[in-house]
Motif scaffolding. Structure first.
Motif, PDB file in Angstrom:
ATOM      1  N   UNK A  31      17.382  -4.447  -1.375  1.00  0.00           N
ATOM      2  CA  UNK A  31      17.144  -4.631   0.054  1.00  0.00           C
ATOM      3  C   UNK A  31      15.671  -4.785   0.387  1.00  0.00           C
ATOM      4  N   UNK A  32      14.816  -3.961  -0.231  1.00  0.00           N
ATOM      5  CA  UNK A  32      13.391  -4.013   0.095  1.00  0.00           C
ATOM      6  C   UNK A  32      12.555  -3.722  -1.151  1.00  0.00           C
ATOM      7  N   UNK A  33      11.289  -4.158  -1.094  1.00  0.00           N
ATOM      8  CA  UNK A  33      10.340  -3.890  -2.170  1.00  0.00           C
ATOM      9  C   UNK A  33       9.103  -3.241  -1.577  1.00  0.00           C
ATOM     10  N   UNK A  34       8.680  -2.118  -2.168  1.00  0.00           N
ATOM     11  CA  UNK A  34       7.463  -1.421  -1.758  1.00  0.00           C
ATOM     12  C   UNK A  34       6.381  -1.664  -2.807  1.00  0.00           C
ATOM     13  N   UNK A  35       5.202  -2.066  -2.335  1.00  0.00           N
ATOM     14  CA  UNK A  35       4.056  -2.350  -3.194  1.00  0.00           C
ATOM     15  C   UNK A  35       2.939  -1.378  -2.859  1.00  0.00           C
ATOM     16  N   UNK A  36       2.359  -0.750  -3.874  1.00  0.00           N
ATOM     17  CA  UNK A  36       1.243   0.163  -3.682  1.00  0.00           C
ATOM     18  C   UNK A  36       0.077  -0.305  -4.545  1.00  0.00           C
ATOM     19  N   UNK A  37      -1.022  -0.688  -3.905  1.00  0.00           N
ATOM     20  CA  UNK A  37      -2.242  -1.081  -4.614  1.00  0.00           C
ATOM     21  C   UNK A  37      -3.235   0.068  -4.538  1.00  0.00           C
ATOM     22  N   UNK A  77      -3.366   0.719  -0.524  1.00  0.00           N
ATOM     23  CA  UNK A  77      -2.786  -0.204   0.449  1.00  0.00           C
ATOM     24  C   UNK A  77      -1.305  -0.373   0.148  1.00  0.00           C
ATOM     25  N   UNK A  78      -0.481  -0.177   1.179  1.00  0.00           N
ATOM     26  CA  UNK A  78       0.969  -0.310   1.046  1.00  0.00           C
ATOM     27  C   UNK A  78       1.432  -1.616   1.679  1.00  0.00           C
ATOM     28  N   UNK A  79       2.347  -2.284   0.994  1.00  0.00           N
ATOM     29  CA  UNK A  79       2.940  -3.515   1.511  1.00  0.00           C
ATOM     30  C   UNK A  79       4.448  -3.439   1.325  1.00  0.00           C
ATOM     31  N   UNK A  80       5.183  -3.913   2.311  1.00  0.00           N
ATOM     32  CA  UNK A  80       6.638  -3.967   2.208  1.00  0.00           C
ATOM     33  C   UNK A  80       7.102  -5.418   2.293  1.00  0.00           C
ATOM     34  N   UNK A  89       7.427   5.926  -5.028  1.00  0.00           N
ATOM     35  CA  UNK A  89       6.053   5.472  -5.202  1.00  0.00           C
ATOM     36  C   UNK A  89       5.061   6.614  -5.438  1.00  0.00           C
ATOM     37  N   UNK A  90       5.157   7.674  -4.671  1.00  0.00           N
ATOM     38  CA  UNK A  90       4.224   8.792  -4.832  1.00  0.00           C
ATOM     39  C   UNK A  90       4.362   9.406  -6.221  1.00  0.00           C
ATOM     40  N   UNK A  91       5.610   9.600  -6.659  1.00  0.00           N
ATOM     41  CA  UNK A  91       5.845  10.160  -7.979  1.00  0.00           C
ATOM     42  C   UNK A  91       5.377   9.228  -9.088  1.00  0.00           C
ATOM     43  N   UNK A  92       5.571   7.920  -8.905  1.00  0.00           N
ATOM     44  CA  UNK A  92       5.130   6.957  -9.913  1.00  0.00           C
ATOM     45  C   UNK A  92       3.609   6.878  -9.985  1.00  0.00           C
ATOM     46  N   UNK A  93       2.948   7.004  -8.842  1.00  0.00           N
ATOM     47  CA  UNK A  93       1.486   7.027  -8.849  1.00  0.00           C
ATOM     48  C   UNK A  93       0.985   8.217  -9.674  1.00  0.00           C
ATOM     49  N   UNK A  94       1.584   9.384  -9.453  1.00  0.00           N
ATOM     50  CA  UNK A  94       1.201  10.580 -10.215  1.00  0.00           C
ATOM     51  C   UNK A  94       1.510  10.404 -11.691  1.00  0.00           C
ATOM     52  N   UNK A  95       2.675   9.824 -11.990  1.00  0.00           N
ATOM     53  CA  UNK A  95       3.071   9.624 -13.391  1.00  0.00           C
ATOM     54  C   UNK A  95       2.061   8.757 -14.127  1.00  0.00           C
TER      55      UNK A  95
END
Length: 288
Positions: A10-16, A24-27, A275-281
């Protein structure tokens, strides 16, 4: 800069994330290589990366997506690189990591710990994660043959119950008025229009609005109970906690908890997005 991507149907979240910590977050729309052709996916990638539009070099792209199987992995790599090279500054030593959304959810929820990780969003999935990799997975089979626990199947079950008079008539009237629809329109959206899973999942906010109705609440609890029976109990690992990511798990935590209690399953983390968990990982991975 590194870019972390969580892509569902349904959606894609992008975190740069820049080297100085700026984020920067993009949807964008969802991406699923099983359901979409290369041109449709490329347009979505171009849109996201153009919005990110950073001048610094991209050192790593970490993509976790729905529909990622071995036969589609190279397709996503090529499309990402094509878009990135056209729009951003790309390091010659760039790291491209393309993994399933399920592994992304496991990494986000559990890090390097063992447990059961699940996705409960538009679609559903589950696995046993040993702290490094997925070691067991019951195939979800999609919303027609399976996908218990998903938003699409919840919407399907709700429509069935509503039109087969298992729910109060005022709920049906409210639904048809809010969606400006009738049974003919619903049949058309479900059987003749593209992406019916998205349409069915889009009914979830309406269901949640009526969750205080005992019949609706029971329908949702039974929805999760079937997910646990079909997708969790067969692992025979009731010693492990059940950890979930996705909007369906997040907004229906109370009903999920009641279903888990009925099956004597312990709930662990419930997160709306990985996303938050993946950033930490990935930050911890870099440090080690």
């Amino acid at each position: 800069m590194k870019i972390i991507i969580d892509s569902g149907s349904t959606k894609t979240d992008w975190l740069a994330v820049s080297l100085n910590g700026e984020k920067k977050m993009v949807k964008t729309e969802g991406v699923n290589p099983i359901l979409q052709d290369a041109e449709d996916i490329r347009i979505i990638f171009d849109k996201a990366l153009t919005t990110i539009g950073k001048k610094e070099q991209v050192e790593g792209i970490y993509y976790y997506g729905a529909g990622i199987r071995d036969e589609y992995r190279e397709k996503i790599v090529l499309l990402l690189l094509q878009s990135a090279n056209n729009i951003l500054l790309v390091s010659k030593d760039i790291t491209i990591c393309i993994e399933s959304d399920l592994l992304g959810s496991a990494r986000a929820l559990l890090g390097n710990k063992e447990g059961i990780a699940c996705i409960l969003g538009t679609g559903s999935n589950s696995c046993i994660y040993d702290g490094t990799k997925i070691i067991d997975n019951i195939p979800p089979l999609g919303y027609i043959l399976g996908d218990e626990g998903s938003g699409a199947v919840l919407g399907k079950s709700f429509i069935e119950a509503m039109y087969k008079r298992q729910l109060p008539n005022e709920i049906k009237n409210d639904f048809e008025q809010e969606f400006n629809t009738n049974i003919s329109d619903i049949i058309n959206r479900t059987y003749r229009q593209p992406m019916p899973n998205r349409f069915l999942a889009s009914i979830s906010p309406f269901i949640h609005k009526h969750i205080n109705n005992k019949d609706v609440e029971r329908l949702v609890i039974d929805h999760f109970s079937k997910f646990i029976r079909y997708c969790i109990l067969p692992y025979k690992r009731t010693d492990l906690s059940l950890n979930c990511i996705g909007s369906i798990a997040y907004y229906y935590q109370n009903e999920l908890c009641k279903a888990a209690e009925e099956h004597k399953i312990t709930l662990g983390k419930i997160e709306k997005s990985p996303l938050k968990g993946l950033e930490s990982f990935h930050e911890n991975l870099k440090q080690t």
